[in-house]
Scaffold this active site. Structure first.
Site, PDB file in Angstrom:
ATOM      1  N   GLY A 218       0.833  -1.201   0.000  1.00 20.33           N
ATOM      2  CA  GLY A 218       0.000   0.000   0.000  1.00 20.33           C
ATOM      3  C   GLY A 218       0.863   1.244   0.000  1.00 20.33           C
ATOM      4  O   GLY A 218       1.737   1.393   0.856  1.00 20.33           O
ATOM      5  N   GLY A 219       0.620   2.104  -0.990  1.00 21.33           N
ATOM      6  CA  GLY A 219       1.416   3.337  -1.104  1.00 21.33           C
ATOM      7  C   GLY A 219       0.621   4.574  -0.712  1.00 21.33           C
ATOM      8  O   GLY A 219       0.844   5.655  -1.251  1.00 21.33           O
ATOM      9  N   GLY A 220      -0.310   4.421   0.232  1.00 20.25           N
ATOM     10  CA  GLY A 220      -1.036   5.575   0.767  1.00 20.25           C
ATOM     11  C   GLY A 220      -0.220   6.244   1.862  1.00 20.25           C
ATOM     12  O   GLY A 220       0.969   5.929   2.046  1.00 20.25           O
TER      13      GLY A 220
ATOM     14  N   GLY B 122       1.183   3.820   4.553  1.00 18.86           N
ATOM     15  CA  GLY B 122       2.202   2.951   3.950  1.00 18.86           C
ATOM     16  C   GLY B 122       3.503   3.704   3.722  1.00 18.86           C
ATOM     17  O   GLY B 122       4.581   3.228   4.082  1.00 18.86           O
TER      18      GLY B 122
ATOM     19  N   LYS C  89     -10.210   1.761  19.230  1.00 15.08           N
ATOM     20  CA  LYS C  89      -9.954   2.630  18.074  1.00 15.08           C
ATOM     21  C   LYS C  89     -11.213   2.721  17.201  1.00 15.08           C
ATOM     22  O   LYS C  89     -11.555   3.791  16.686  1.00 15.08           O
ATOM     23  CB  LYS C  89      -8.776   2.063  17.254  1.00 15.08           C
ATOM     24  CG  LYS C  89      -8.455   2.804  15.958  1.00 15.08           C
ATOM     25  CD  LYS C  89      -7.398   3.859  16.131  1.00 15.08           C
ATOM     26  CE  LYS C  89      -7.243   4.829  14.987  1.00 15.08           C
ATOM     27  NZ  LYS C  89      -6.665   4.307  13.773  1.00 15.08           N
TER      28      LYS C  89
ATOM     29  N   ASN D 282     -13.134   6.034  15.843  1.00 17.95           N
ATOM     30  CA  ASN D 282     -13.399   6.233  14.403  1.00 17.95           C
ATOM     31  C   ASN D 282     -14.896   6.274  14.109  1.00 17.95           C
ATOM     32  O   ASN D 282     -15.341   7.034  13.242  1.00 17.95           O
ATOM     33  CB  ASN D 282     -12.758   5.111  13.569  1.00 17.95           C
ATOM     34  CG  ASN D 282     -11.249   5.233  13.483  1.00 17.95           C
ATOM     35  OD1 ASN D 282     -10.530   4.266  13.632  1.00 17.95           O
ATOM     36  ND2 ASN D 282     -10.744   6.434  13.250  1.00 17.95           N
TER      37      ASN D 282
ATOM     38  N   ASN E 127     -15.229   9.856  12.443  1.00 15.61           N
ATOM     39  CA  ASN E 127     -15.117   9.787  10.976  1.00 15.61           C
ATOM     40  C   ASN E 127     -16.422  10.083  10.229  1.00 15.61           C
ATOM     41  O   ASN E 127     -16.432  10.946   9.348  1.00 15.61           O
ATOM     42  CB  ASN E 127     -14.529   8.437  10.551  1.00 15.61           C
ATOM     43  CG  ASN E 127     -13.080   8.285  10.964  1.00 15.61           C
ATOM     44  OD1 ASN E 127     -12.652   8.907  11.938  1.00 15.61           O
ATOM     45  ND2 ASN E 127     -12.311   7.482  10.262  1.00 15.61           N
TER      46      ASN E 127
HETATM   47  O1  KPL Z   1      -8.068   7.712  12.774  1.00 15.91           O
HETATM   48  C1  KPL Z   1      -8.592   8.756  12.440  1.00 15.91           C
HETATM   49  C2  KPL Z   1      -9.000   8.869  11.033  1.00 15.91           C
HETATM   50  O2  KPL Z   1      -9.091   9.960  10.512  1.00 15.91           O
HETATM   51  O3  KPL Z   1      -9.221   7.809  10.422  1.00 15.91           O
HETATM   52  C3  KPL Z   1      -8.859   9.824  13.463  1.00 15.91           C
HETATM   53  C4  KPL Z   1      -8.509   9.288  14.826  1.00 15.91           C
HETATM   54  C5  KPL Z   1     -10.293  10.244  13.444  1.00 15.91           C
HETATM   55  C6  KPL Z   1      -7.979  11.024  13.271  1.00 15.91           C
HETATM   56  O4  KPL Z   1      -8.306  11.790  12.174  1.00 15.91           O
END
Ligand code: KPL
Length: 317
Positions: A7-9, A12, A202, A206, A210
């Site tokens: 993965g080249g994001g 990565g 996590k 998210n 998100n």
């Molecule tokens: O992991 C993140 C994401 O953007 O995917 C957070 C913790 C929300 C930080 O931007």
């Protein structure tokens, strides 16, 4: 040690850059030939937390070249398999094709560390790669890709936890080797035998930040600033933490504070989901809030808010 970064994001390139800078023999496997050529010729341009930028040499090949049988040097690199493969692609890219490419790359003697947001990928990988030692990882490092190919900015320091996906399938020497290598490359890395809990913690963060930053088109810091957004964040937090707790997450007393702290610590950042929406890319909604809704269905509880944000975000891209 030979390390394959798949993965080249942003994540990565960050891992590849820091590991190569620390002297590891890094190969970056990208989705396009074009990106692989740029990385091979010019290296990774890594902008460190202090703003200093360096060009770091790495090997790079495209993932399709692994299956095309025309790989040349790519084939040779894959054959002498690395001890470690670090999978950094987004959840939506873990499809049948990628699983075949990983089978080719791992060739039975590698360990695979998976750094995805969300849930659902580990079972898929375990089924496709029965001979590979599988490790789940959670990283809180922040990174942003500045151009399409090779320029990445390290935007935030954060711990990287990893541990074996199945207790009976691990290698203490290999995992300690990776731990030391990550630490000497500057990562705040640690081994954990509570990975399910860390993944869920996590996921909870998210699942709140998100989708709402994507729907409201705000930075992480702006999200809690409006009372109605804050109210919705709190409700989504309550629903999600109840579902994850029902599936075994140890409930953290300070879970809500943690969400607020992440918003403050990453205040000027655009979440990965908003960044995907803005760029017209597929988001990870199916593996974040969609994943939470799936768990809720399995357990037999309702998840109206996770269902709703999943539907809303899907219409944004
Ligand atoms: O992991 C993140 C994401 O953007 O995917 C957070 C913790 C929300 C930080 O931007």
């Amino acid at each position: 040690m030979k390390i394959h970064i798949v993965g080249g994001g942003a994540i990565g390139l960050l891992h590849a850059g820091l590991l190569a800078q620390a002297g590891q023999e890094v190969t970056v496997w990208t989705r396009t030939d074009e990106q692989a050529k740029r990385l091979q010729a010019e290296g990774i341009r890594l902008e460190m937390l202090d703003g200093v930028a360096r060009d770091i040499a790495v090997n790079s090949h495209s993932l399709p070249s692994l299956l095309a049988g025309q790989a040349g040097q790519a084939g040779a690199d894959a054959e002498h398999a690395a001890a470690w493969i670090i999978l950094t692609v987004k959840q939506c890219h873990i499809d049948e094709r990628l699983l075949h490419q990983l089978q080719r790359l791992s060739s039975g003697k590698s360990a695979l560390l998976c750094l995805q947001n969300g849930i659902g990928h580990m079972d898929k990988l375990a089924a496709a790669l029965p001979g590979t030692l599988l490790y789940a990882g959670v990283t809180s490092a922040g990174a942003r890709r500045i151009d399409d190919a090779r320029h990445v900015r390290h935007t935030g320091d954060g711990p990287l936890w990893f541990g074996a996906y199945a207790e009976d399938k691990k290698d203490d020497n290999l995992q300690n080797l990776l731990l030391n290598i990550l630490k000497s490359a500057g990562f705040r890395a640690g081994l954990s035998n509570e990975m399910k809990d860390r993944i869920y913690q996590k996921l909870l963060i998210n699942a709140v930040i998100n989708p709402l930053t994507a729907i409201y088109d705000t930075t992480n810091g702006e999200l809690p600033e409006h009372p109605s957004r804050l109210k919705l964040m709190r409700s989504l937090f309550e629903e999600t933490s109840a579902i994850l707790a029902a599936d075994g997450m140890k409930s953290a007393a300070d879970g809500w504070q943690l969400v607020m702290q992440v918003c403050a610590a990453t205040a000027t950042n655009v979440s990965s989901m908003l960044s995907d929406v803005r760029a017209g890319r597929h988001t990870e909604i199916d593996w974040i809030n969609g994943g939470v809704s799936g768990l809720a269905r399995r357990i037999g509880i309702a998840s109206p808010l996770n269902d709703a944000v999943t539907t809303l975000v899907k219409q944004l891209h």
